[in-house]
Design an enzyme around this catalytic site. Structure first.
Site, PDB file in Angstrom:
ATOM      1  N   SER A  43      24.585 -11.827   0.798  1.00  0.00           N
ATOM      2  CA  SER A  43      24.477 -12.685   1.413  1.00  0.00           C
ATOM      3  C   SER A  43      23.509 -13.953   0.888  1.00  0.00           C
ATOM      4  O   SER A  43      24.278 -15.380   1.681  1.00  0.00           O
ATOM      5  CB  SER A  43      24.310 -12.372   2.996  1.00  0.00           C
ATOM      6  OG  SER A  43      22.017 -11.660   2.951  1.00  0.00           O
ATOM      7  N   GLU A  44      22.962 -14.129   0.263  1.00  0.00           N
ATOM      8  CA  GLU A  44      21.736 -14.912  -0.073  1.00  0.00           C
ATOM      9  C   GLU A  44      21.181 -14.749  -1.703  1.00  0.00           C
ATOM     10  O   GLU A  44      21.103 -13.048  -1.254  1.00  0.00           O
ATOM     11  CB  GLU A  44      20.211 -15.881   0.957  1.00  0.00           C
ATOM     12  CG  GLU A  44      20.594 -16.401   1.715  1.00  0.00           C
ATOM     13  CD  GLU A  44      21.537 -15.536   2.846  1.00  0.00           C
ATOM     14  OE1 GLU A  44      22.074 -16.108   3.885  1.00  0.00           O
ATOM     15  OE2 GLU A  44      21.102 -14.239   3.370  1.00  0.00           O
ATOM     16  N   THR A  45      21.041 -15.501  -2.457  1.00  0.00           N
ATOM     17  CA  THR A  45      20.395 -15.629  -3.984  1.00  0.00           C
ATOM     18  C   THR A  45      19.716 -16.743  -3.898  1.00  0.00           C
ATOM     19  O   THR A  45      19.930 -17.988  -2.920  1.00  0.00           O
ATOM     20  CB  THR A  45      21.747 -15.397  -4.845  1.00  0.00           C
ATOM     21  OG1 THR A  45      21.936 -14.163  -4.527  1.00  0.00           O
ATOM     22  CG2 THR A  45      20.758 -15.212  -6.265  1.00  0.00           C
TER      23      THR A  45
END
Length: 276
Positions: A43-45
């Site tokens: 969902s996020e990096t």
């Protein structure tokens, strides 16, 4: 560059929200960061860089597979954990993160690392059109929803409060996202050790609606709403992710400095060298 994988808001092994953290990313272009975030698919990096603000310990840029965010909660705690684990030493008593919404303090608590919830950029009730769109996306009726409000703190979350945790867990939304949406659900829980059940949805690649395992920014926005409306007064615990196979726990408190969002973080893999 070093790549770490961490799990945030855990309540047991592999129960939280995964995060990839890239250290020493100052030489990466925007396009390279976005491409890597898309390829990893979390969902996020996050990408850690040298700070530009004199009070900050590090600067972070946060990418979903499709866009950059000015702030996000589980990336804040996961990045602070990875930065410290890699040898980072805070200038002051707390870790000070620099990101798109400014400086975000992170402190150690008994419940794990905690970030101070940033102020809402937009609050108040949804318009009739916004509420109708949210109801259609989540396949709810007006009678299902007690209140529908904006809790925008970077991601433009829209929060719908339902009667109880069972109603939150029963929601089965449309698979195709109707535009770019950031929708949250919340309802009170009678389960021992849990006060609120939360679910969060966003538009993923290909326009598919994705349910996030555990969402720090949504919990932060929801906490400000709950305290402001008097629905919460003391500390509380929110559960999130059980419809995704996760089982996260978010610990929320309030003091004279503001609202704090805490959770446990653990390493899953550390020290991989990126060959890009």
């Amino acid at each position: 560059m070093r790549l770490d994988l961490v799990d945030v808001f855990v309540n047991g092994a592999l129960s939280g929200n995964p995060l990839a953290v890239v250290h020493g990313a100052d030489g990466m272009s925007d396009a390279a960061m976005q491409s890597l975030a898309r390829w990893i698919g979390f969902s996020e990096t996050t990408f850690l860089l040298l700070p530009t603000h004199p009070e900050a310990d590090y600067r972070v840029r946060i990418f979903t597979p499709v866009l950059e965010l000015p702030f996000a909660g589980h990336p804040t705690l996961g990045s602070a954990y990875a930065w410290r684990a890699a040898g980072g030493v805070a200038k002051g008593a707390r870790i000070m993160q620099e990101c798109g919404v400014g400086l975000v303090p992170v402190r150690e608590t008994e419940a794990g690392l905690a970030f101070r919830a940033p102020p809402l950029r937009r609050s108040g009730p949804l318009s009739d059109a916004e509420k109708a769109a949210a109801l259609a996306q989540l396949r709810l009726t007006p009678e299902d929803v007690i209140e529908a409000v904006h809790v925008d703190n970077g991601p433009p979350w829209q929060l719908l409060r339902l009667a109880d945790a069972q109603a939150v867990l029963a929601v089965s939304p449309e698979v195709t996202a109707q535009g770019v949406v950031d929708l949250g659900l919340i309802g009170p829980s009678q389960e021992p050790g849990i006060d609120w059940e939360i679910r969060g949805f966003f538009t993923g690649p290909g326009g598919i609606l994705v349910e996030d395992p555990v969402t720090g920014s949504l919990n932060a926005g929801a906490a400000l709403y709950l305290y402001e409306s008097g629905l919460a007064t003391g500390d509380y615990v929110a559960a999130q992710g059980r419809k995704t196979g996760a089982d996260g726990r978010v610990h929320v408190s309030r003091d004279e400095e503001g609202v704090w969002i805490a959770g446990k973080v653990c390493a899953v893999g550390t020290g991989a060298e990126l060959a890009i």
